[in-house]
Design an enzyme around this catalytic site. Structure first.
Site, PDB file in Angstrom:
ATOM      1  N   GLN A  64      -6.127  -1.301   5.180  1.00 38.04           N
ATOM      2  CA  GLN A  64      -6.610  -2.368   6.685  1.00 38.04           C
ATOM      3  C   GLN A  64      -8.154  -2.777   6.693  1.00 38.04           C
ATOM      4  O   GLN A  64      -9.102  -3.866   7.090  1.00 38.04           O
ATOM      5  CB  GLN A  64      -7.196  -1.082   7.597  1.00 38.04           C
ATOM      6  CG  GLN A  64      -5.206  -1.033   8.404  1.00 38.04           C
ATOM      7  CD  GLN A  64      -4.561  -2.540   9.046  1.00 38.04           C
ATOM      8  OE1 GLN A  64      -4.900  -2.876   9.533  1.00 38.04           O
ATOM      9  NE2 GLN A  64      -3.429  -1.908   9.096  1.00 38.04           N
TER      10      GLN A  64
ATOM     11  N   THR B   9       9.954  -7.079 -12.703  1.00 36.36           N
ATOM     12  CA  THR B   9      10.395  -7.974 -12.894  1.00 36.36           C
ATOM     13  C   THR B   9       8.921  -8.715 -11.800  1.00 36.36           C
ATOM     14  O   THR B   9       9.140  -8.105 -10.328  1.00 36.36           O
ATOM     15  CB  THR B   9      11.269  -9.001 -12.187  1.00 36.36           C
ATOM     16  OG1 THR B   9      12.252  -9.457 -14.204  1.00 36.36           O
ATOM     17  CG2 THR B   9      10.590 -10.855 -12.274  1.00 36.36           C
TER      18      THR B   9
ATOM     19  N   HIS C 298      -0.489  -7.835   3.216  1.00 33.63           N
ATOM     20  CA  HIS C 298       0.110  -8.523   5.014  1.00 33.63           C
ATOM     21  C   HIS C 298      -0.954  -8.432   5.404  1.00 33.63           C
ATOM     22  O   HIS C 298      -0.232  -9.189   6.753  1.00 33.63           O
ATOM     23  CB  HIS C 298       1.610  -8.487   4.965  1.00 33.63           C
ATOM     24  CG  HIS C 298       1.072  -7.007   5.001  1.00 33.63           C
ATOM     25  ND1 HIS C 298       2.572  -6.012   6.941  1.00 33.63           N
ATOM     26  CD2 HIS C 298       1.950  -6.335   4.868  1.00 33.63           C
ATOM     27  CE1 HIS C 298       2.477  -5.151   6.868  1.00 33.63           C
ATOM     28  NE2 HIS C 298       1.969  -4.727   6.039  1.00 33.63           N
TER      29      HIS C 298
ATOM     30  N   CYS D 207       4.713   2.056  11.890  1.00 32.80           N
ATOM     31  CA  CYS D 207       5.669   2.912  11.195  1.00 32.80           C
ATOM     32  C   CYS D 207       5.762   4.229  11.139  1.00 32.80           C
ATOM     33  O   CYS D 207       6.630   4.288  10.643  1.00 32.80           O
ATOM     34  CB  CYS D 207       4.921   2.574   9.578  1.00 32.80           C
ATOM     35  SG  CYS D 207       4.216   1.549   8.501  1.00 32.80           S
TER      36      CYS D 207
ATOM     37  N   ALA E  73       0.754  -1.312   0.387  1.00 32.90           N
ATOM     38  CA  ALA E  73       0.223   0.176  -0.332  1.00 32.90           C
ATOM     39  C   ALA E  73       0.593   1.209  -0.113  1.00 32.90           C
ATOM     40  O   ALA E  73       0.442   2.251  -0.352  1.00 32.90           O
ATOM     41  CB  ALA E  73      -1.060   0.191   1.176  1.00 32.90           C
ATOM     42  N   THR E  74       1.878   1.721   1.103  1.00 25.19           N
ATOM     43  CA  THR E  74       2.827   2.290   0.851  1.00 25.19           C
ATOM     44  C   THR E  74       3.253   2.825  -0.941  1.00 25.19           C
ATOM     45  O   THR E  74       3.483   4.181  -1.199  1.00 25.19           O
ATOM     46  CB  THR E  74       3.710   1.954   1.184  1.00 25.19           C
ATOM     47  OG1 THR E  74       3.389   1.976   2.044  1.00 25.19           O
ATOM     48  CG2 THR E  74       4.545   3.352   1.549  1.00 25.19           C
TER      49      THR E  74
ATOM     50  N   ASN F 167      -6.053   2.959  10.362  1.00 30.53           N
ATOM     51  CA  ASN F 167      -4.626   1.723  11.149  1.00 30.53           C
ATOM     52  C   ASN F 167      -4.304   1.438  12.668  1.00 30.53           C
ATOM     53  O   ASN F 167      -4.443   0.475  12.976  1.00 30.53           O
ATOM     54  CB  ASN F 167      -3.987   2.166  10.371  1.00 30.53           C
ATOM     55  CG  ASN F 167      -2.951   3.468  10.558  1.00 30.53           C
ATOM     56  OD1 ASN F 167      -3.416   4.270   9.949  1.00 30.53           O
ATOM     57  ND2 ASN F 167      -2.016   3.623  11.488  1.00 30.53           N
TER      58      ASN F 167
ATOM     59  N   SER G 178      -3.074  -3.710   0.521  1.00 25.62           N
ATOM     60  CA  SER G 178      -2.010  -4.226   0.455  1.00 25.62           C
ATOM     61  C   SER G 178      -2.039  -6.092   1.173  1.00 25.62           C
ATOM     62  O   SER G 178      -3.135  -6.225   1.931  1.00 25.62           O
ATOM     63  CB  SER G 178      -0.945  -3.450   2.326  1.00 25.62           C
ATOM     64  OG  SER G 178       0.022  -4.829   2.309  1.00 25.62           O
TER      65      SER G 178
END
Length: 379
Positions: free
Chosen positions: A181, A242, A202, A327, A72-73, A153, A200
């Site tokens: 989120q 890639t 994870h 973060c 997401a960043t 978040n 995202s």
């Protein structure tokens, strides 16, 4: 007793079924999706396309509207900074956002301020929700972009992105939503006519390092993004390099699992929330966030007379929790989210975030033990 993991808003454990898929595409079907001269590359390319179609469909979009990123960043940076050239060329240099966004949105916007853009950082109400009326009042003919997160978040508060998408649809102002989120957890919201959606992997049991950016077309008109990097032309020439096929396949598998088990996730997430709030009822605490507009798996509380860092240290054998975004956890300053909500300094300085991913190291939750530790620390 194992330590209960209550920091799922930071990251989740990779689902073993996802890990199996990732390993397969690392060790057996390991071809490069850009290789066109042999079957290894062909299989990889077809698999990536299936994953792209699957993920885009969950956002109410088509495969050609979704590009893969590292998370997401990166998606946020492409969406925000990629619009800068268009804004400068057209004189649309006004942007609206909220003061409670993730740093991956706030810092790119601060960079645009240094380039002459005007950014309104709207504060939420004391429940942590941004007013749609406040956004509408600040819209101007030169407003290039509105960027508003889906789910906060730190507090878990759901923002009015569906209503905002309907408000901006058909106007010259683009809408970007950081859905790190909320992706897969509130799927219907993200099918609204949002121009750009960052996701995202994870946060839903996929590996770290994979995400996507949905860039929804407006009829035949495309969002006029410019690339931030160059070299290879992959991903609509917006994200060269890639493709990490194993991670792409892992993201798709995680989304599939989450979708098929969504009802079970909801039930278990609410159950854990009730356990924690029930235990905390024996303490003096302040709930940080809107109880009417919140996801079930994130809880932010401040306990009266107890320092949040002291709680974290004293329950470390019981549970892994945090004071806010991973973060910004290196700095022990009060949460910018809680401060923007206008909460008293003692409350904003001591917000404790508990977040969970059902069926992922929460079976041994000792909510009563956490509450007892808090009580022992009270002045």
């Amino acid at each position: 007793m194992p330590v209960t993991y209550l920091d799922a808003a930071a990251t989740t454990r990779v689902d073993p079924r996802v890990a199996d898929v990732v390993l397969h595409w690392m060790t057996e079907d390991f071809g490069n999706a850009g290789s066109r001269t042999h079957e290894y590359g062909t299989r990889a390319k077809k698999a990536v396309q299936r994953s792209r179609e699957q993920l885009a469909a969950q956002l109410g979009a088509t495969a050609d509207e979704l590009i893969f990123t590292s998370g997401a960043t990166e998606s946020n940076n492409i969406a925000i900074l990629g619009l800068a050239a268009h804004g400068e060329a057209t004189g649309r240099r006004h942007i609206i956002t909220s003061a409670i966004e993730h740093k991956a949105v706030l810092e790119p916007l601060e960079h645009l301020q240094s380039r002459g853009f005007e950014v309104d950082f709207l504060k939420p109400n004391h429940f942590g929700r941004v007013s749609l009326d406040a956004i509408q009042e600040r819209l101007r003919p030169d407003t290039l972009l509105v960027s508003l997160m889906h789910v906060n978040n730190e507090t878990g508060v759901i923002q009015p992105i569906v209503e905002l998408a309907q408000l901006l649809h058909g106007t010259g102002t683009y809408l970007h939503v950081d859905a790190a989120q909320g992706f897969a957890k509130l799927p219907a919201d993200l099918t609204a006519p949002i121009d750009m959606v960052s996701i995202s992997g994870h946060k839903i049991g996929a590996p770290k390092g994979i995400g996507a950016l949905l860039i929804r077309g407006r009829g035949r008109k495309q969002v006029p993004l410019q690339p931030l990097m160059f070299g290879g032309g992959q991903e609509r020439k917006l994200r060269p390099g890639t493709l990490p096929v194993p991670l792409v396949m892992g993201l798709a598998k995680a989304e599939e699992i989450f979708r098929t088990e969504h009802e079970k996730w909801l039930v278990e997430a609410h159950k854990i929330r009730e356990q924690l709030l029930g235990a905390f009822s024996t303490t003096a605490y302040h709930l940080n966030g809107d109880p009417e507009h919140t996801v079930p798996h994130i809880l932010n509380v401040s306990f009266e007379g107890v320092d949040a860092e002291a709680i974290i240290v004293n329950i470390q054998d019981l549970a892994a929790v945090s004071t806010g975004s991973a973060c910004t956890s290196a700095s022990y300053t009060p949460s910018h989210v809680l401060r923007a909500m206008g909460l008293p300094e003692k409350v904003a300085s001591n917000g404790l975030r508990l977040s969970w991913f059902p069926s992922s190291q929460v079976d041994d939750l000792d909510a009563a033990g956490i509450a007892a530790t808090v009580i022992s620390l009270m002045d």
